[in-house]
Write a protein that holds these residues in place. Structure first.
Motif, PDB file in Angstrom:
ATOM      1  N   LEU A  65      50.804  38.970  42.299  1.00 15.15           N
ATOM      2  CA  LEU A  65      51.225  39.283  43.662  1.00 15.15           C
ATOM      3  C   LEU A  65      50.255  38.594  44.620  1.00 15.15           C
ATOM      4  CD1 LEU A  65      52.927  41.139  45.608  1.00 15.15           C
ATOM      5  CD2 LEU A  65      51.023  42.754  45.424  1.00 15.15           C
ATOM      6  N   ARG A  66      50.800  37.852  45.583  1.00 14.67           N
ATOM      7  CA  ARG A  66      49.924  37.242  46.603  1.00 14.67           C
ATOM      8  C   ARG A  66      49.524  38.337  47.585  1.00 14.67           C
ATOM      9  NH1 ARG A  66      52.663  32.072  45.773  1.00 14.67           N
ATOM     10  NH2 ARG A  66      50.898  30.704  45.297  1.00 14.67           N
ATOM     11  N   ALA A  67      48.202  38.601  47.672  1.00 12.60           N
ATOM     12  CA  ALA A  67      47.739  39.679  48.550  1.00 12.60           C
ATOM     13  C   ALA A  67      46.350  39.350  49.055  1.00 12.60           C
ATOM     14  CB  ALA A  67      47.707  40.991  47.773  1.00 12.60           C
ATOM     15  N   VAL A  75      39.391  38.531  50.306  1.00  9.93           N
ATOM     16  CA  VAL A  75      39.862  37.319  49.616  1.00  9.93           C
ATOM     17  C   VAL A  75      41.344  37.435  49.305  1.00  9.93           C
ATOM     18  CG1 VAL A  75      37.816  36.407  48.447  1.00  9.93           C
ATOM     19  CG2 VAL A  75      39.021  38.331  47.455  1.00  9.93           C
ATOM     20  N   THR A  76      41.996  36.283  49.209  1.00  5.89           N
ATOM     21  CA  THR A  76      43.386  36.275  48.770  1.00  5.89           C
ATOM     22  C   THR A  76      43.414  36.113  47.247  1.00  5.89           C
ATOM     23  OG1 THR A  76      43.554  33.891  48.939  1.00  5.89           O
ATOM     24  CG2 THR A  76      44.146  35.156  50.911  1.00  5.89           C
ATOM     25  N   THR A  77      44.526  36.487  46.656  1.00  6.26           N
ATOM     26  CA  THR A  77      44.690  36.297  45.212  1.00  6.26           C
ATOM     27  C   THR A  77      44.516  34.811  44.872  1.00  6.26           C
ATOM     28  OG1 THR A  77      46.326  38.067  45.327  1.00  6.26           O
ATOM     29  CG2 THR A  77      46.215  36.846  43.257  1.00  6.26           C
ATOM     30  N   ASP A  78      45.079  33.927  45.710  1.00  2.93           N
ATOM     31  CA  ASP A  78      44.967  32.479  45.444  1.00  2.93           C
ATOM     32  C   ASP A  78      43.510  32.025  45.420  1.00  2.93           C
ATOM     33  OD1 ASP A  78      47.850  31.070  45.634  1.00  2.93           O
ATOM     34  OD2 ASP A  78      47.767  32.817  46.933  1.00  2.93           O
ATOM     35  N   GLU A  79      42.705  32.574  46.326  1.00  2.00           N
ATOM     36  CA  GLU A  79      41.278  32.193  46.363  1.00  2.00           C
ATOM     37  C   GLU A  79      40.559  32.626  45.084  1.00  2.00           C
ATOM     38  OE1 GLU A  79      40.014  32.347  51.093  1.00  2.00           O
ATOM     39  OE2 GLU A  79      40.324  34.231  50.033  1.00  2.00           O
ATOM     40  N   VAL A  80      40.866  33.823  44.603  1.00  2.00           N
ATOM     41  CA  VAL A  80      40.181  34.313  43.396  1.00  2.00           C
ATOM     42  C   VAL A  80      40.588  33.457  42.193  1.00  2.00           C
ATOM     43  CG1 VAL A  80      39.760  36.287  41.885  1.00  2.00           C
ATOM     44  CG2 VAL A  80      40.085  36.663  44.331  1.00  2.00           C
ATOM     45  N   HIS A  99      28.185  39.195  50.230  1.00  2.00           N
ATOM     46  CA  HIS A  99      29.497  38.678  50.636  1.00  2.00           C
ATOM     47  C   HIS A  99      30.378  38.562  49.393  1.00  2.00           C
ATOM     48  CE1 HIS A  99      32.696  36.197  52.214  1.00  2.00           C
ATOM     49  NE2 HIS A  99      32.283  36.573  53.417  1.00  2.00           N
ATOM     50  N   VAL A 100      31.661  38.815  49.556  1.00  2.00           N
ATOM     51  CA  VAL A 100      32.564  38.813  48.392  1.00  2.00           C
ATOM     52  C   VAL A 100      32.566  37.461  47.669  1.00  2.00           C
ATOM     53  CG1 VAL A 100      34.675  38.253  49.719  1.00  2.00           C
ATOM     54  CG2 VAL A 100      34.847  39.561  47.579  1.00  2.00           C
ATOM     55  N   HIS A 101      32.399  36.350  48.395  1.00  2.00           N
ATOM     56  CA  HIS A 101      32.380  35.037  47.727  1.00  2.00           C
ATOM     57  C   HIS A 101      31.155  34.923  46.815  1.00  2.00           C
ATOM     58  CE1 HIS A 101      34.970  33.270  51.201  1.00  2.00           C
ATOM     59  NE2 HIS A 101      35.698  33.889  50.298  1.00  2.00           N
TER      60      HIS A 101
END
Ligand SMILES: NC(=O)C1=CN([C@@H]2O[C@H](COP(=O)(O)OP(=O)(O)OC[C@H]3O[C@@H](n4cnc5c(N)ncnc54)[C@H](OP(=O)(O)O)[C@@H]3O)[C@@H](O)[C@H]2O)C=CC1
Ligand SMILES: Cc1cn([C@H]2C[C@H](O)[C@@H](COP(=O)(O)OP(=O)(O)O[C@H]3O[C@@H](C)C(=O)[C@@H](O)[C@H]3O)O2)c(=O)[nH]c1=O
Length: 296
Positions: free
Chosen positions: A179-181, A216-221, A272-274
């Motif tokens: 799911l894109r979130a 973050v987005t799912t795509d980034e992860v 930071h999450v990144h």
């Protein structure tokens, strides 16, 4: 001594391991040890603890969809139990942690920023739009509205470096379709350190969003999993949330953005999450090597 209810669970065991590694005297409580819903029995089991962490609750397996089918257990574990722990800790004048969840929110605030501790939950029974799990977690917080010496720590989608079916990174690697979130997430190591911080340094009691900074987005992860060489999988995505609900879920999910400023300002160790994702991914241990890594 620190007593951890549910200390053998996914989140609880991570806290217990950190406390033990830091030389703390720690005791794990389980439902086998006493009647959680009888204050006298729970009080005896907690004994002469100096600090209590309630990491017990009902989350469902493999995910919160199971809560739709086990409502009594879910309501007891997430809404009733916090009230019993409160009664016991208050009578013993003990400081304690209740592990709550960021999943009592959905989306962002109207201005696009993350939810703060003073925002009313918008994914709860009061809004009548939530999963059963989220509703019971929001009720659990309401039960503690007047609790003394209580830290309500909101964890949100835990991830870590150990491949585990409960780890968000593992879930993304194994789900057939994603799911894109956009979400705030919590690095489990830093959550455990935040529990230790409360036990040792005793910031002001109250509610804290214990999430990593940002979202973050799912795509980034997924892109990060690839750039760290953890996978080269060609990920498949659902076309819409409606398709996700139709094909892969029973309960709506609470994808949301949280604001952790209160926790950071109070000294909680949250990166930071990144950076947190990079730390977990650069120390990634596949499931086949996890038990041998733990015994080294
Ligand atoms: N994992 C996640 O994604 C997130 C979890 N949380 C919260 O963190 C806490 C721990 O979750 P997690 O470690 O993932 O869950 P787990 O299911 O892994 O562990 C929870 C433990 O609680 C005990 N338990 C299970 N059902 C009940 C019940 N009905 N009543 C009382 N105790 C019960 C069990 O211990 P035993 O059998 O030894 O009694 C179990 O091992 C929960 O409050 C959860 O809501 C918050 C955000 C995210
Ligand atoms: C089932 C499924 C979920 N997802 C997405 C939806 C969501 O954004 C993310 C996590 O959904 P899951 O169903 O795996 O996890 P879920 O059980 O919703 O996770 C929650 O657990 C409880 C205990 C909490 O307190 C929450 O904070 C959160 O961590 O993965 C997919 O992409 N594909 C799928 O097939």
């Amino acid at each position: 001594m620190i007593v951890v209810l549910g200390g053998s669970g996914y989140v609880g065991s991570s806290i217990v391991n950190l406390l033990a590694n830091r030389g703390k005297e720690v005791r794990v409580l389980s439902r086998k040890d006493c009647d959680y819903y009888d204050p006298a029995s729970l009080g005896d089991a907690i004994g002469n603890a100096e600090f209590v962490i309630n990491a017990a609750g009902y989350t469902g397996r493999p995910n919160v969809d199971a809560c739709e089918l086990h409502k009594h257990e879910c309501l007891m574990g997430n809404s009733v139990l916090p009230g019993v722990v409160k009664e016991v800790c208050q009578s013993k004048k003990l400081p304690w942690i209740q592990i709550s969840s960021g999943c009592i929110y959905t989306g962002t605030r109207e201005d696009g920023t993350g939810f703060t501790e003073t925002d009313a939950p918008n994914f709860s029974f009061r809004y009548n739009n939530c999963s059963f799990y989220s509703g019971t977690k929001a009720l659990g917080e309401e039960v503690l509205a007047d609790a003394e010496n209580c830290y309500i720590l909101r964890l949100r989608i835990p991830f870590e470096n150990l491949d585990n079916p409960r780890n968000f990174l593992t879930k993304l690697l194994r789900y057939e379709r994603l799911l894109r979130a956009t979400n705030s997430l919590t690095f489990l190591d830093e959550f455990a350190k935040s529990c230790l911080y409360c036990a040792e340094s005793r910031p002001e009691p109250g509610i804290y969003n214990v999430t990593n900074t940002g979202s973050v987005t799912t795509d980034e992860v997924v892109a990060r999993l690839k750039s760290h060489g953890i996978t080269d999988k060609g990920f498949q995505f659902f076309d819409s949330e409606a398709e996700f609900m139709q094909k892969a879920a029973i309960a709506a999910r609470s994808n949301c953005v949280m604001n952790n400023k209160k926790a950071v300002d109070a000294g909680f160790p949250l990166s930071h999450v990144h950076d947190a994702l990079d730390q977990a991914m650069s120390n990634w241990i596949p499931e086949s090597e996890v038990s041998s890594a733990a015994t080294k």
